[in-house]
Design a protein around this motif. Sequence first.
Motif, PDB file in Angstrom:
ATOM      1  N   ALA A   1     -18.762  19.116  -5.987  1.00  0.00           N
ATOM      2  CA  ALA A   1     -19.475  19.125  -4.703  1.00  0.00           C
ATOM      3  C   ALA A   1     -20.483  20.273  -4.634  1.00  0.00           C
ATOM      4  O   ALA A   1     -21.621  20.083  -4.199  1.00  0.00           O
ATOM      5  CB  ALA A   1     -18.487  19.225  -3.547  1.00  0.00           C
ATOM      6  N   VAL A   2     -20.045  21.448  -5.062  1.00  0.00           N
ATOM      7  CA  VAL A   2     -20.926  22.615  -4.994  1.00  0.00           C
ATOM      8  C   VAL A   2     -22.016  22.512  -6.057  1.00  0.00           C
ATOM      9  O   VAL A   2     -23.172  22.852  -5.809  1.00  0.00           O
ATOM     10  CB  VAL A   2     -20.121  23.921  -5.163  1.00  0.00           C
ATOM     11  N   GLY A   3     -21.666  22.037  -7.231  1.00  0.00           N
ATOM     12  CA  GLY A   3     -22.645  21.897  -8.304  1.00  0.00           C
ATOM     13  C   GLY A   3     -22.925  23.222  -8.976  1.00  0.00           C
ATOM     14  O   GLY A   3     -22.246  24.220  -8.714  1.00  0.00           O
ATOM     15  N   ASP A   4     -23.922  23.233  -9.842  1.00  0.00           N
ATOM     16  CA  ASP A   4     -24.248  24.447 -10.586  1.00  0.00           C
ATOM     17  C   ASP A   4     -25.321  25.231  -9.854  1.00  0.00           C
ATOM     18  O   ASP A   4     -26.491  24.886  -9.889  1.00  0.00           O
ATOM     19  CB  ASP A   4     -24.721  24.098 -11.998  1.00  0.00           C
ATOM     20  N   LEU A   5     -24.894  26.280  -9.183  1.00  0.00           N
ATOM     21  CA  LEU A   5     -25.819  27.085  -8.397  1.00  0.00           C
ATOM     22  C   LEU A   5     -26.573  28.084  -9.261  1.00  0.00           C
ATOM     23  O   LEU A   5     -27.673  28.495  -8.917  1.00  0.00           O
ATOM     24  CB  LEU A   5     -25.060  27.839  -7.304  1.00  0.00           C
ATOM     25  N   THR A   6     -25.966  28.467 -10.380  1.00  0.00           N
ATOM     26  CA  THR A   6     -26.546  29.521 -11.197  1.00  0.00           C
ATOM     27  C   THR A   6     -28.012  29.242 -11.486  1.00  0.00           C
ATOM     28  O   THR A   6     -28.880  30.092 -11.274  1.00  0.00           O
ATOM     29  CB  THR A   6     -25.776  29.664 -12.516  1.00  0.00           C
ATOM     30  N   GLN A   7     -28.250  28.021 -11.945  1.00  0.00           N
ATOM     31  CA  GLN A   7     -29.611  27.674 -12.361  1.00  0.00           C
ATOM     32  C   GLN A   7     -30.622  27.861 -11.236  1.00  0.00           C
ATOM     33  O   GLN A   7     -31.641  28.530 -11.401  1.00  0.00           O
ATOM     34  CB  GLN A   7     -29.630  26.222 -12.851  1.00  0.00           C
ATOM     35  N   GLN A   8     -30.302  27.301 -10.067  1.00  0.00           N
ATOM     36  CA  GLN A   8     -31.231  27.380  -8.939  1.00  0.00           C
ATOM     37  C   GLN A   8     -31.501  28.826  -8.547  1.00  0.00           C
ATOM     38  O   GLN A   8     -32.618  29.202  -8.245  1.00  0.00           O
ATOM     39  CB  GLN A   8     -30.652  26.683  -7.708  1.00  0.00           C
ATOM     40  N   LEU A   9     -30.423  29.619  -8.550  1.00  0.00           N
ATOM     41  CA  LEU A   9     -30.547  30.964  -8.011  1.00  0.00           C
ATOM     42  C   LEU A   9     -31.218  31.886  -9.002  1.00  0.00           C
ATOM     43  O   LEU A   9     -31.939  32.802  -8.624  1.00  0.00           O
ATOM     44  CB  LEU A   9     -29.173  31.468  -7.616  1.00  0.00           C
ATOM     45  N   VAL A  10     -30.995  31.620 -10.270  1.00  0.00           N
ATOM     46  CA  VAL A  10     -31.699  32.374 -11.299  1.00  0.00           C
ATOM     47  C   VAL A  10     -33.202  32.145 -11.129  1.00  0.00           C
ATOM     48  O   VAL A  10     -34.002  33.066 -11.213  1.00  0.00           O
ATOM     49  CB  VAL A  10     -31.212  31.944 -12.697  1.00  0.00           C
ATOM     50  N   CYS A  11     -33.563  30.913 -10.847  1.00  0.00           N
ATOM     51  CA  CYS A  11     -34.971  30.598 -10.616  1.00  0.00           C
ATOM     52  C   CYS A  11     -35.491  31.326  -9.383  1.00  0.00           C
ATOM     53  O   CYS A  11     -36.621  31.813  -9.366  1.00  0.00           O
ATOM     54  CB  CYS A  11     -35.150  29.091 -10.437  1.00  0.00           C
ATOM     55  N   ALA A  12     -34.656  31.403  -8.344  1.00  0.00           N
ATOM     56  CA  ALA A  12     -35.075  32.022  -7.086  1.00  0.00           C
ATOM     57  C   ALA A  12     -35.490  33.481  -7.274  1.00  0.00           C
ATOM     58  O   ALA A  12     -36.322  33.994  -6.531  1.00  0.00           O
ATOM     59  CB  ALA A  12     -33.968  31.928  -6.049  1.00  0.00           C
ATOM     60  N   THR A  13     -34.908  34.144  -8.268  1.00  0.00           N
ATOM     61  CA  THR A  13     -35.259  35.544  -8.486  1.00  0.00           C
ATOM     62  C   THR A  13     -36.632  35.675  -9.123  1.00  0.00           C
ATOM     63  O   THR A  13     -37.266  36.721  -9.019  1.00  0.00           O
ATOM     64  CB  THR A  13     -34.251  36.251  -9.406  1.00  0.00           C
ATOM     65  N   GLY A  14     -37.078  34.623  -9.784  1.00  0.00           N
ATOM     66  CA  GLY A  14     -38.383  34.650 -10.410  1.00  0.00           C
ATOM     67  C   GLY A  14     -38.430  35.479 -11.681  1.00  0.00           C
ATOM     68  O   GLY A  14     -39.500  35.797 -12.181  1.00  0.00           O
ATOM     69  N   LEU A  15     -37.255  35.849 -12.200  1.00  0.00           N
ATOM     70  CA  LEU A  15     -37.226  36.606 -13.455  1.00  0.00           C
ATOM     71  C   LEU A  15     -37.223  35.640 -14.634  1.00  0.00           C
ATOM     72  O   LEU A  15     -36.708  34.528 -14.546  1.00  0.00           O
ATOM     73  CB  LEU A  15     -35.975  37.492 -13.508  1.00  0.00           C
ATOM     74  N   THR A  16     -37.788  36.087 -15.741  1.00  0.00           N
ATOM     75  CA  THR A  16     -37.761  35.268 -16.938  1.00  0.00           C
ATOM     76  C   THR A  16     -36.381  35.345 -17.569  1.00  0.00           C
ATOM     77  O   THR A  16     -35.563  36.189 -17.205  1.00  0.00           O
ATOM     78  CB  THR A  16     -38.783  35.770 -17.970  1.00  0.00           C
ATOM     79  N   LEU A  17     -36.130  34.461 -18.506  1.00  0.00           N
ATOM     80  CA  LEU A  17     -34.827  34.437 -19.171  1.00  0.00           C
ATOM     81  C   LEU A  17     -34.574  35.763 -19.882  1.00  0.00           C
ATOM     82  O   LEU A  17     -33.460  36.300 -19.869  1.00  0.00           O
ATOM     83  CB  LEU A  17     -34.773  33.269 -20.162  1.00  0.00           C
ATOM     84  N   ASP A  18     -35.635  36.289 -20.492  1.00  0.00           N
ATOM     85  CA  ASP A  18     -35.519  37.577 -21.183  1.00  0.00           C
ATOM     86  C   ASP A  18     -35.113  38.685 -20.217  1.00  0.00           C
ATOM     87  O   ASP A  18     -34.223  39.488 -20.503  1.00  0.00           O
ATOM     88  CB  ASP A  18     -36.864  37.953 -21.843  1.00  0.00           C
ATOM     89  N   GLU A  19     -35.798  38.707 -19.078  1.00  0.00           N
ATOM     90  CA  GLU A  19     -35.505  39.740 -18.092  1.00  0.00           C
ATOM     91  C   GLU A  19     -34.073  39.617 -17.580  1.00  0.00           C
ATOM     92  O   GLU A  19     -33.377  40.616 -17.376  1.00  0.00           O
ATOM     93  CB  GLU A  19     -36.495  39.645 -16.923  1.00  0.00           C
ATOM     94  N   LEU A  20     -33.619  38.376 -17.369  1.00  0.00           N
ATOM     95  CA  LEU A  20     -32.259  38.163 -16.885  1.00  0.00           C
ATOM     96  C   LEU A  20     -31.233  38.641 -17.906  1.00  0.00           C
ATOM     97  O   LEU A  20     -30.213  39.234 -17.563  1.00  0.00           O
ATOM     98  CB  LEU A  20     -32.047  36.684 -16.559  1.00  0.00           C
ATOM     99  N   THR A  21     -31.517  38.360 -19.166  1.00  0.00           N
ATOM    100  CA  THR A  21     -30.621  38.819 -20.225  1.00  0.00           C
ATOM    101  C   THR A  21     -30.553  40.339 -20.240  1.00  0.00           C
ATOM    102  O   THR A  21     -29.474  40.930 -20.323  1.00  0.00           O
ATOM    103  CB  THR A  21     -31.105  38.300 -21.590  1.00  0.00           C
ATOM    104  N   GLN A  22     -31.732  40.964 -20.140  1.00  0.00           N
ATOM    105  CA  GLN A  22     -31.793  42.440 -20.061  1.00  0.00           C
ATOM    106  C   GLN A  22     -30.976  42.951 -18.881  1.00  0.00           C
ATOM    107  O   GLN A  22     -30.172  43.870 -19.010  1.00  0.00           O
ATOM    108  CB  GLN A  22     -33.237  42.880 -19.844  1.00  0.00           C
TER     109      GLN A  22
END
Lengths: 142, 142
Positions: free
Chosen positions: B107-128
């Motif tokens: 029901a809740v689904g995968d929020l991680t993806q949406q919220l990671v996008c909401a921050t506007g950081l790149t994948l590299d930045e998120l990993t850092q």
Amino acid sequence: MRESTALDQMICFQLYAASRAMTSLYRPHLDPHGLTYPQYLVLRVLWHDGPTTVRDLGRTLRLDSGTLSPLLKRLETQGHIRRERGTHDERTVVIHPTDTGLALQEAVGDLTQQLVCATGLTLDELTQLHHLLSRARGRATP
Amino acid sequence: MRESTALDQMICFQLYAASRAMTSLYRPHLDPHGLTYPQYLVLRVLWHDGPTTVRDLGRTLRLDSGTLSPLLKRLETQGHIRRERGTHDERTVVIHPTDTGLALQEAVGDLTQQLVCATGLTLDELTQLHHLLSRARGRATP
DNA sequence: CCCAACTTAGTTGTGCACAACTGAATGGTG
DNA sequence: CACCATTCAGTTGTGCACAACTAAGTTGGG
């Protein structure tokens, strides 16, 4: 140390846990002065900017009056701040640090340095972290 | 946007503000299911690991029983979990997700993806960011 | 001028966090 | 076996956060 959970991949949980961990590092330095971390943040603004409206405190710390009003009441009871109605806008309330409130600045001292060391990150890493957090927060709080 | 205050230099405040900002991004996705962010974290552990003791939930989420006990009581009232005494150690309490608790995962689904996008950081930045937060927290919580 | 929309600070109610404590269960040591 | 320190979950009390609301003050358009 369990690193296998999907939780560990979640930035939000990392922020949540890191924030509480950092706050708990401040606690032993603030407790002796009867301060909590959010109260300390309010005082820091007052030390830096002088008398400030509740509105501006809220803008700076990203807290609403529902959080600030009771917090300020406690700081007032402790004698660290004084409330005063705004003169040209009667809706506003200006928060003034009292003498004891100003004296706390010296008493508490500069915690940043010690706590930055406690994390064990290099200056470069801290700068990076600061930058990333600003960027992430910038989008999240329009 | 006020960037001149010494506050802005403080990593701890950045963590504090960023954590609350991220949590508030989750809120609109969790509210419809009657969940808070900490409750969602507990359920995530249960979804991933299955039945878990209160003790292990606390270790994973870095929360003590003073926080977890009432939180779990609310999840139990909502019918999402079930408590059960440990068999070979009567002190422990094992938390089981119920069917409705498990159903929430879909029901809740995968929020991680949406919220990671909401921050506007790149994948590299998120990993850092993830890396830096882990390191900072590692030292702060021994 | 008037009043409706907005701003500001405060209140109420809910749900974390966390310190300090309680009481039951456990496990090692004499 | 008896004892005692330790572990575990829960309770109590305080202080944030935040949504929803209130009441007083301000402001702009008609």
